[in-house]
Design a protein around this motif. Structure first.
Motif, short mmCIF file in Angstrom:
data_model
loop_
_atom_site.label_atom_id
_atom_site.label_comp_id
_atom_site.label_asym_id
_atom_site.label_seq_id
_atom_site.Cartn_x
_atom_site.Cartn_y
_atom_site.Cartn_z
N SER A 119 0.84 -1.19 0.00
CA SER A 119 0.00 0.00 0.00
C SER A 119 0.88 1.24 0.00
CB SER A 119 -0.90 0.00 1.24
OG SER A 119 -0.12 -0.10 2.42
N GLY A 120 0.51 2.21 -0.85
CA GLY A 120 1.25 3.46 -0.90
C GLY A 120 2.45 3.44 -1.82
N GLN A 121 2.73 2.31 -2.49
CA GLN A 121 3.87 2.25 -3.42
C GLN A 121 3.44 1.58 -4.71
OE1 GLN A 121 7.54 0.83 -1.87
NE2 GLN A 121 8.64 1.06 -3.80
N SER A 122 3.03 2.41 -5.67
CA SER A 122 2.59 1.91 -6.97
C SER A 122 3.76 1.85 -7.94
CB SER A 122 1.49 2.82 -7.54
OG SER A 122 0.36 2.83 -6.70
N VAL A 123 3.67 0.92 -8.88
CA VAL A 123 4.71 0.72 -9.90
C VAL A 123 4.05 0.79 -11.27
CG1 VAL A 123 6.46 -0.85 -10.79
CG2 VAL A 123 6.02 -0.74 -8.33
N PHE A 124 4.73 1.43 -12.22
CA PHE A 124 4.18 1.62 -13.56
C PHE A 124 5.22 1.24 -14.59
CE2 PHE A 124 3.70 4.14 -17.39
CZ PHE A 124 2.34 4.05 -17.68
N THR A 125 4.80 0.49 -15.62
CA THR A 125 5.67 0.20 -16.76
C THR A 125 4.86 0.40 -18.04
OG1 THR A 125 5.15 -2.17 -16.85
CG2 THR A 125 7.00 -1.50 -15.45
N ALA A 126 5.56 0.79 -19.13
CA ALA A 126 4.87 0.97 -20.41
C ALA A 126 5.88 1.04 -21.55
CB ALA A 126 4.02 2.24 -20.38
N HIS A 127 5.42 0.66 -22.74
CA HIS A 127 6.18 0.87 -23.96
C HIS A 127 5.65 2.16 -24.58
CE1 HIS A 127 7.48 -3.59 -24.67
NE2 HIS A 127 7.50 -3.25 -23.39
N VAL A 128 6.54 3.10 -24.86
CA VAL A 128 6.13 4.41 -25.38
C VAL A 128 6.72 4.60 -26.78
CG1 VAL A 128 6.15 6.89 -25.00
CG2 VAL A 128 6.09 5.33 -23.04
N ILE A 129 5.85 4.81 -27.73
CA ILE A 129 6.27 5.04 -29.12
C ILE A 129 6.53 6.54 -29.30
CG2 ILE A 129 5.66 4.77 -31.54
CD1 ILE A 129 3.59 2.67 -30.62
N VAL A 130 7.73 6.87 -29.77
CA VAL A 130 8.10 8.29 -29.89
C VAL A 130 8.57 8.61 -31.31
CG1 VAL A 130 8.73 8.43 -27.45
CG2 VAL A 130 10.48 7.85 -29.15
N GLU A 131 8.56 9.89 -31.65
CA GLU A 131 9.01 10.34 -32.96
C GLU A 131 10.51 10.11 -33.11
OE1 GLU A 131 7.90 14.39 -32.90
OE2 GLU A 131 5.76 14.01 -33.22
N GLN A 132 10.96 9.90 -34.32
CA GLN A 132 12.38 9.65 -34.57
C GLN A 132 13.24 10.80 -34.12
OE1 GLN A 132 13.44 6.67 -35.71
NE2 GLN A 132 15.56 7.34 -35.42
N ASP A 133 12.71 12.03 -34.18
CA ASP A 133 13.48 13.22 -33.79
C ASP A 133 13.92 13.16 -32.33
OD1 ASP A 133 13.11 14.17 -36.29
OD2 ASP A 133 11.54 15.62 -35.78
N VAL A 134 13.15 12.48 -31.48
CA VAL A 134 13.52 12.39 -30.06
C VAL A 134 14.87 11.71 -29.92
CG1 VAL A 134 12.90 11.33 -27.85
CG2 VAL A 134 11.12 12.37 -29.28
N PHE A 135 15.14 10.68 -30.73
CA PHE A 135 16.41 9.97 -30.66
C PHE A 135 17.51 10.77 -31.36
CE2 PHE A 135 13.14 6.69 -30.40
CZ PHE A 135 13.54 5.98 -29.29
N GLU A 136 17.17 11.33 -32.52
CA GLU A 136 18.17 12.04 -33.32
C GLU A 136 18.63 13.32 -32.64
OE1 GLU A 136 16.26 12.59 -37.05
OE2 GLU A 136 16.49 10.48 -37.68
N GLN A 137 17.76 13.98 -31.91
CA GLN A 137 18.10 15.25 -31.26
C GLN A 137 18.55 15.07 -29.81
OE1 GLN A 137 14.71 17.83 -31.77
NE2 GLN A 137 14.72 17.61 -34.02
N GLY A 138 18.68 13.84 -29.35
CA GLY A 138 19.16 13.59 -28.01
C GLY A 138 18.20 14.03 -26.92
N ARG A 139 16.90 13.90 -27.16
CA ARG A 139 15.89 14.34 -26.16
C ARG A 139 15.33 13.16 -25.34
NH1 ARG A 139 11.39 16.23 -28.35
NH2 ARG A 139 11.80 15.85 -30.57
N VAL A 140 15.98 12.01 -25.41
CA VAL A 140 15.50 10.83 -24.69
C VAL A 140 15.49 11.06 -23.18
CG1 VAL A 140 16.00 8.42 -24.11
CG2 VAL A 140 16.15 9.19 -26.49
N GLY A 141 16.60 11.57 -22.65
CA GLY A 141 16.69 11.81 -21.21
C GLY A 141 15.65 12.80 -20.72
N ALA A 142 15.45 13.87 -21.47
CA ALA A 142 14.47 14.88 -21.07
C ALA A 142 13.05 14.31 -21.08
CB ALA A 142 14.55 16.09 -22.00
N LEU A 143 12.76 13.46 -22.08
CA LEU A 143 11.43 12.87 -22.16
C LEU A 143 11.19 11.90 -20.99
CD1 LEU A 143 8.75 12.35 -23.56
CD2 LEU A 143 9.91 10.67 -25.04
N LEU A 144 12.20 11.10 -20.66
CA LEU A 144 12.06 10.17 -19.54
C LEU A 144 11.84 10.93 -18.22
CD1 LEU A 144 14.80 7.51 -20.39
CD2 LEU A 144 12.31 7.20 -20.47
N ASP A 145 12.57 12.02 -18.05
CA ASP A 145 12.39 12.83 -16.84
C ASP A 145 10.99 13.41 -16.78
OD1 ASP A 145 14.97 12.34 -16.06
OD2 ASP A 145 15.79 14.23 -16.85
#
Length: 302
Positions: free
Chosen positions: A243-269
């Protein structure tokens, strides 16, 4: 809600105080029940003994749950609280059945035992006051621990038991109706079962890794989809370690630009902060996938 050590320390202190209070009441009810011949008082004492056992189990569980995670137990021992709540629920159920059986036997007795009303009333009032104090002590901890919720429900049942015993004593004193004592014991048993059912239901939800109560998975999906650069989300799972500690997992489909522009870390945050702030999810894991990869994956929607 974060599951931290401060909650455990506070809960432990409250439980120790309540255990001492309940122990005093238990002794008073046993002595009073034997001296007066009151089945209701002895039934409530039996209920209180089971609750005392449950409280001790809850105290031990808090200590075990506070132990750090290891390579063998990567989530730590926090689910021990849930197992303690399971034991408490089973104890409550067993006591309810035993009390009901004895109550029926006493109620059908053609010559009910003589019960001294005034001593029973005095003992019941002492129990009422002590249980009320115990409830006040435990109330703040109910929301952050299913283990503490079990302890609270047990003490609440003791409070109702004291009220019923007091009423039966007053009836005996004013009318001489001796079977009021047996009726009170049956009402005590009837009050125990619903509380046990609620506790066991909550335990089942956690052990079955069901979506936490009050959590709307579709609303979470919408928040994730609305994040910058997100195209879609699938394989969403939400459950509770305790109780009081939930866990979440998911597969997230993102635009190619997120990888090419190095925005992966910012999106995860951004996604992690969103779940923590809006849905009280402390631990979240996201698998980011480019659109082309998602097109070739056999997607199993949750």
């Amino acid at each position: 809600m974060a599951h931290d050590h401060s909650h455990g320390t506070t809960n432990r202190r409250r439980l120790i105080v309540v255990i001492c209070l309940v122990s005093v009441t238990l002794v008073a009810e046993v002595v009073g029940g034997l001296a007066t011949g009151s089945l209701a008082l002895l039934a409530d004492a039996g209920h209180m003994f089971s609750d005392l056992t449950g409280l001790v189990i809850a105290l031990v569980a808090i200590g075990i749950a506070a132990r750090p995670a290891t390579d063998r137990h990567t989530w730590g021992f926090q689910r021990t609280e849930v197992l303690a709540a399971l034991i408490n629920g089973l104890i409550l159920t067993s006591v309810a059945v035993a009390v009901a059986s004895e109550g029926v036997q006493r109620l059908t007795d053609p010559e009910p035992a003589n019960v001294s009303g005034l001593p029973v009333l005095l003992v019941a009032l002492v129990g009422l006051v002590i249980n009320a104090i115990s409830l006040v002590l435990l109330r703040p901890s109910v929301r952050n621990s299913i283990n503490m919720k079990g302890a609270y429900l047990e003490v609440f049942g003791d409070l109702l038991g004291s009220v019923l015993v007091a009423i039966s004593a007053i009836v005996i004193m004013t009318t001489g109706f001796a079977k009021a004592d047996a009726i009170a014991s049956l009402l005590i048993a009837a009050g125990i079962l619903p509380r046990a059912a609620v506790l066991l239901r909550d335990v089942w939800r956690v052990l079955n890794e069901s979506t936490p109560a009050g959590t709307d998975v579709e609303v979470i999906r919408a928040h994730v989809r609305n994040a910058p650069g997100v195209v879609g989300v699938h394989d969403v799972h939400v459950w509770s370690i305790t109780s009081g500690q939930s866990v979440f997992t998911a597969h997230v489909i993102v635009e190619q630009d997120v990888f090419e522009q190095g925005r992966v870390g910012a999106l995860l945050d951004h996604l992690g902060s969103c779940l923590a702030e809006h849905f009280d999810v402390e631990h979240s894991t996201f698998q980011l996938e480019p659109v082309k990869h998602a097109d070739t994956e056999d997607i199993a929607h949750s």
